[in-house]
Each structure stands twice: as structure tokens, then as C-alpha cells.
Design a protein around this motif. Structure first.
Motif, PDB file in Angstrom:
ATOM      1  N   LEU A  81       0.876  -1.052   0.182  1.00 12.53           N
ATOM      2  CA  LEU A  81       0.043  -0.018   0.010  1.00 12.53           C
ATOM      3  C   LEU A  81       0.794   1.324   0.069  1.00 12.53           C
ATOM      4  CD1 LEU A  81      -2.903   1.266   0.252  1.00 12.53           C
ATOM      5  CD2 LEU A  81      -2.933   0.886   2.421  1.00 12.53           C
ATOM      6  N   ALA A  82       1.958   1.232   0.833  1.00  8.43           N
ATOM      7  CA  ALA A  82       2.910   2.150   0.821  1.00  8.43           C
ATOM      8  C   ALA A  82       3.464   2.385  -0.764  1.00  8.43           C
ATOM      9  CB  ALA A  82       4.048   2.155   1.968  1.00  8.43           C
ATOM     10  N   ALA A  83       3.680   1.519  -1.310  1.00  9.83           N
ATOM     11  CA  ALA A  83       4.281   1.420  -2.568  1.00  9.83           C
ATOM     12  C   ALA A  83       3.479   2.113  -3.483  1.00  9.83           C
ATOM     13  CB  ALA A  83       4.964  -0.024  -3.039  1.00  9.83           C
ATOM     14  N   ILE A  84       2.101   1.823  -3.470  1.00 11.85           N
ATOM     15  CA  ILE A  84       1.210   2.271  -4.342  1.00 11.85           C
ATOM     16  C   ILE A  84       1.044   3.754  -3.965  1.00 11.85           C
ATOM     17  CG2 ILE A  84      -1.406   2.244  -5.016  1.00 11.85           C
ATOM     18  CD1 ILE A  84      -1.230  -0.765  -4.224  1.00 11.85           C
ATOM     19  N   THR A 395      -7.911  12.361  -2.580  1.00  7.67           N
ATOM     20  CA  THR A 395      -7.219  11.122  -2.583  1.00  7.67           C
ATOM     21  C   THR A 395      -8.033   9.896  -2.449  1.00  7.67           C
ATOM     22  OG1 THR A 395      -5.842  10.142  -0.947  1.00  7.67           O
ATOM     23  CG2 THR A 395      -7.428  11.404   0.169  1.00  7.67           C
ATOM     24  N   PRO A 396      -7.307   8.979  -3.090  1.00  4.78           N
ATOM     25  CA  PRO A 396      -8.113   7.838  -2.909  1.00  4.78           C
ATOM     26  C   PRO A 396      -7.805   6.765  -1.781  1.00  4.78           C
ATOM     27  CG  PRO A 396      -6.226   7.553  -4.284  1.00  4.78           C
ATOM     28  CD  PRO A 396      -6.212   9.070  -3.718  1.00  4.78           C
ATOM     29  N   PHE A 397      -7.197   7.361  -0.868  1.00  9.22           N
ATOM     30  CA  PHE A 397      -6.554   6.402   0.297  1.00  9.22           C
ATOM     31  C   PHE A 397      -7.480   6.707   1.320  1.00  9.22           C
ATOM     32  CE2 PHE A 397      -2.854   7.043  -2.584  1.00  9.22           C
ATOM     33  CZ  PHE A 397      -2.856   5.828  -3.193  1.00  9.22           C
ATOM     34  N   ASN A 398      -8.614   6.387   1.126  1.00  9.42           N
ATOM     35  CA  ASN A 398      -9.595   6.438   2.378  1.00  9.42           C
ATOM     36  C   ASN A 398     -10.648   5.286   2.347  1.00  9.42           C
ATOM     37  OD1 ASN A 398     -11.351   7.613   0.533  1.00  9.42           O
ATOM     38  ND2 ASN A 398     -10.446   9.753   0.862  1.00  9.42           N
TER      39      ASN A 398
END
Length: 469
Positions: A81-84, A395-398
Motif C-alpha cells: 500500500l505504501a508503494a502504491i 485522495t483515493p486512500f480512504n
């Protein structure tokens, strides 16, 4: 004694039963695809579960290497996930390339019943901003000179309205773009979104001079369906003219044609008839023509109420699987394969949409909606306004996206829908039809119908995979 290498399973692995009793394995981060027999799958499970000590590493060396190469087995310390996140934000805010969607005119010769652009804007007279002015053209050239980097890249998409209603602007600006890119030793590429009605030999030659290498043309069904949905503004059909234009394009024209078929409940059952028409005309044999299907949405107040005709994403996804299967049976090349998405250009800093008046938008879905504009193009560059931060802050990260096994394929879906159409399912079709479409990739390969860009990537031996994208 050297410690045995440990692995863990990627959180983005997906397994689909194949008709031959094997498994199709797909990794959504690498987009690696493998066909695995039971023995291969047992080796994978053992290694992924941390019980790899009993595995004969020498015997299975090729298999293990392919599982690593395809991203199915990863280092236990890797945070995918961090890499994405890193790749996503690097793409949005660290891209050295520059791209513009240019609208030489908002005028259109069609009256499509589902168009999201305001009909009043599409009919604005040329002398009142309907066609890009000389002043705005000059500012576009200055912007290009400012933003295109030496040895970088610059891409243009011609959009509308119908851009071929203003071919002189396309030609004039393209000459300047080519000059600037030649001086800076930068790569230049261009495409056009056109209804195809004016895609005649004269305009084809113009587009080739302007280095346009891609054209999207929409055809929504057989003649009676298409002409009902996509008629001329003054009335009258458009199907025959468009089809004649496409048929007359030489296959070696240098312009790839993507036929887009917009689908809703009103035409979904007639798509096989359209594909049969394409086949009769020999389109299935042409390497310069590809097919894609678009989902029709109710985009707001600018078009008639078509909400009852729209397919839900789950319904559209089921339609896609059926349509792909039909197309393969008819001999069309299959070009649909899950691809990793790094993020939409609308939420980045390396692209812009410029209307004829110099109004700047981040997304072509908001064209003609002044209340959504993100800036104004001036001689010194783009003067950004408050709406711009709304796009950059997206952001898409939620929420559920964080745990979704298909996150790399959509990175949160369409930002415009997230920001302005919050009642619409923003998940991609792969969420609903991945297990149906992957076997079609295998079938197309067996029939030698994979599009060239896929054929070199999809393998089908014991557990070999496609390369990372």
C-alpha cells in the motif's frame, strides 16, 4: 547454512477457475497473469503461508522466479500500500511531461440525447466565444513554451464540441506545438475525440500533418439506434456518413481508430447487431481499429433526465463480459485487460483542459460549467482559482478503497464522480467482472485474437506470468 528465503502472498492476488481444471492467477499490482495447475498452486500456497521449508527450491526454481516476477509472492517486509501511495503521488505531482486537452470550439453539429455539455454553450455563435480566439491561441502557445521541458514530452487531445468544426485552429496551434517540441527536442503526440461525421479525406490529411495518431469515434448501435441517439442538430441521421468515413480510411493512415460504443438500457440488446455490421464491413480484420464500451451516466442538469436508462456499474460490468465474449466469437481482437492506474490527470499538476474562452478546467467532464472552473489562461500562464485545490486535495486512500484488492486498477475511481456525482457507484467494472473477463483473455489467446499489445504479455505455460507493466 544460508537461511531459506521467506515470502508472503500479495494482498492483490486473485484466483479464477479455468475451464481446463487449472487456475488463472492475476495480481492487480503487477497485472501479472498466470495459469497454474494444482501442483503449482500447492507450491504457491506453501511459500505464501510461510511453510516453504518442505519445498524443493531447486526443482521449482523457475516457478518461484515467475511467482516473484508476477508479484504473487513478495518480500515479507514489503508494504504494498505504501508503494502504491508513493507511485500515485509521484505520478500526480512529479511528472515531467505536460498535457493539454484543447477545445477549439464548443460548437457541435450533433444533438446527442445524453450529452453532459450545456446545449446553450454548444450553440454559442463563433463571434461570442464559440470558437477559440486569436488571443487565447496565443496564450496557449505561450503556455506550451513555458511548460514543455527540454527532452520532455508534450501531448494534446483535441476535444469539443466537435473539434473538426474548427480545423484551422487545430492546424495553426499544431504547427506551433511541433515547432516548440522540435526546438526543445521534446516528444510530441496528439489525439482527437470526434463524432466522426467530418472525418473525411481532407480532414484526415490535416490530422496527419498535425501528428494526430489516435482518434476516438462514437457509434452507439445499428443505424436506427445510433441515429435516434446521435442525430444532427437540425435533424437527420449520422450513422451512414460516419461508417463511410471509417471504411474509407486507409489501414496504413497512421491514425489508430478507437470506436467507442456508449451503452445504456436502451441499446444494450442491440450491440451484437452492431458488431455484426462491423464484421460485414471487415472492421474485425483491421489492425488500426479497436472497440471499447462506455457506461452512460446521468451527469447533471445539462442533459435530459436519462437516469432511468442508465445501467448500474454492476449491470454494465455484466454487459461488458457478454459483449467481449460475443466480439471474440465474431473474430474481433480482444484488447481489454486490467491495467494498473497511477491516477487521473485531472488531479495532477501536469495537465489542463482549456476552453475556447481561456477558461481552464481540470476535467473534460466539467467543460462548459463555469462554476466548476479551476482557473483562467492569461499571457503569463494559468491563474488558478479556489476550485483547483479541490482537485489537488482529492485522495483515493480512504474508506473501503484502502482494503480493496483491486485498488491498483482504479486508484479510487473517477475523481470527478467523487467530487460532483457522489450518488454514483465509483468502482470500476473489474470489481464485478474480473472473474468473467480473465478467462476471455485466455480464450482470445487460444484463438490468436489477442491485441498485439497483450499477446506479448500473456503467457499460458505451467505458471509463467506477464511482466510488470
Amino acid at each position: 547454512m544460508e537461511e531459506t528465503k521467506k515470502f508472503k502472498a500479495s494482498r492483490y492476488n486473485h484466483f479464477v477457475p479455468a475451464e481446463n481444471g487449472k487456475r488463472l492467477a492475476f495480481n492487480a499490482l503487477s497485472c501479472g497473469l498466470a495459469e497454474m495447475d494444482d501442483e503449482s498452486y500447492e507450491v504457491y500456497e506453501a511459500l505464501a503461508g510461510g511453510d516453504g521449508d518442505q519445498i524443493d527450491r531447486e526443482k521449482n526454481a523457475d516457478l518461484i522466479e515467475n511467482l516473484k516476477k508476477g508479484g504473487f509472492l513478495i518480500d515479507p517486509e514489503l508494504d504494498e500500500l505504501a508503494a502504491i501511495r508513493a507511485a500515485h503521488y509521484r505520478s500526480r505531482f512529479g511528472n515531467r511531461g505536460f498535457g493539454l486537452t484543447l477545445i477549439p470550439t464548443l460548437q457541435c453539429n450533433f444533438a446527442c440525447d445524453y450529452c453532459y455539455e450545456d446545449s446553450k454553450i454548444r450553440s454559442t455563435p463563433a463571434d461570442r466565444g464559440g470558437v477559440m480566439s486569436d488571443e487565447v491561441c496565443d496564450n496557449v502557445v505561450r503556455l506550451c513554451e513555458q511548460r514543455v521541458e527540454p527532452k520532455g514530452s508534450f501531448g494534446v487531445t483535441w476535444y469539443g464540441g466537435e473539434p473538426l468544426l474548427a480545423p484551422h485552429i487545430i492546424e495553426t496551434l499544431s504547427e506551433e506545438f511541433i515547432r516548440i517540441c522540435n526546438e526543445k527536442e521534446a516528444d510530441f503526440h496528439a489525439g482527437i475525440i470526434t463524432n466522426g461525421y467530418l472525418l473525411n479525406q481532407k480532414n484526415l490529411e490535416l490530422l496527419r500533418r498535425c501528428r494526430v495518431s489516435f482518434a476516438q469515434v462514437t457509434i452507439d448501435g445499428p443505424r436506427e439506434i445510433h441515429d435516434q441517439r446521435r442525430c444532427l442538430k437540425g435533424g437527420g441521421g449520422t450513422f451512414d456518413r460516419i461508417m463511410d468515413n471509417l471504411a474509407s480510411l486507409p489501414e496504413d493512415s497512421g491514425i489508430r481508430i478507437a470506436i467507442r460504443i456508449n451503452v445504456d438500457k436502451r441499446n444494450e440488446n442491440r450491440i451484437p447487431d452492431l458488431l455484426a455490421d462491423f464484421k460485414r464491413r471487415g472492421f474485425h480484420k483491421r489492425k488500426d481499429i479497436s472497440l471499447s464500451f462506455g457506461q452512460v451516466f446521468q451527469a447533471g442538469g445539462s442533459c435530459p433526465d436519462i437516469s432511468t436508462s442508465c445501467l448500474a456499474t454492476s449491470e454494465f460490468s455484466a454487459f461488458l463480459a457478454d459483449a467481449y465474449a460475443t466480439a471474440i466469437d465474431m473474430g474481433f481482437r480482444h484488447a481489454s485487460y486490467p491495467a494498473r492506474q497511477f491516477g487521473c490527470g485531472a488531479v495532477g499538476t501536469s495537465s489542463a483542459v482549456i476552453e475556447p474562452t481561456g477558461t481552464v478546467q481540470n476535467c473534460w467532464e466539467t467543460v462548459g460549467h463555469d462554476e466548476k472552473r479551476t482557473g483562467i489562461l492569461r499571457p503569463e500562464g494559468i491563474a488558478y482559482e479556489n476550485n483547483y485545490t479541490k482537485w489537488l486535495g482529492w485522495t483515493p486512500f480512504n474508506g473501503e478503497c484502502l482494503t480493496c484488492g483491486l485498488l491498483p486498477l482504479c486508484t479510487g475511481g473517477c475523481p470527478h464522480r467523487s467530487l460532483y456525482l457522489t450518488d454514483i457507484d465509483n468502482c470500476v467494472s473489474w470489481k464485478y467482472n474480473l472473474s468473467l473477463v480473465l478467462p476471455l483473455v485466455r480464450l482470445a489467446r487460444e484463438r490468436h485474437l489477442l491485441a498485439a499489445q497483450l499477446d506479448s504479455r500473456v503467457a499460458s505455460d505451467r505458471a509463467s506470468t506477464v511482466d510488470h507493466q
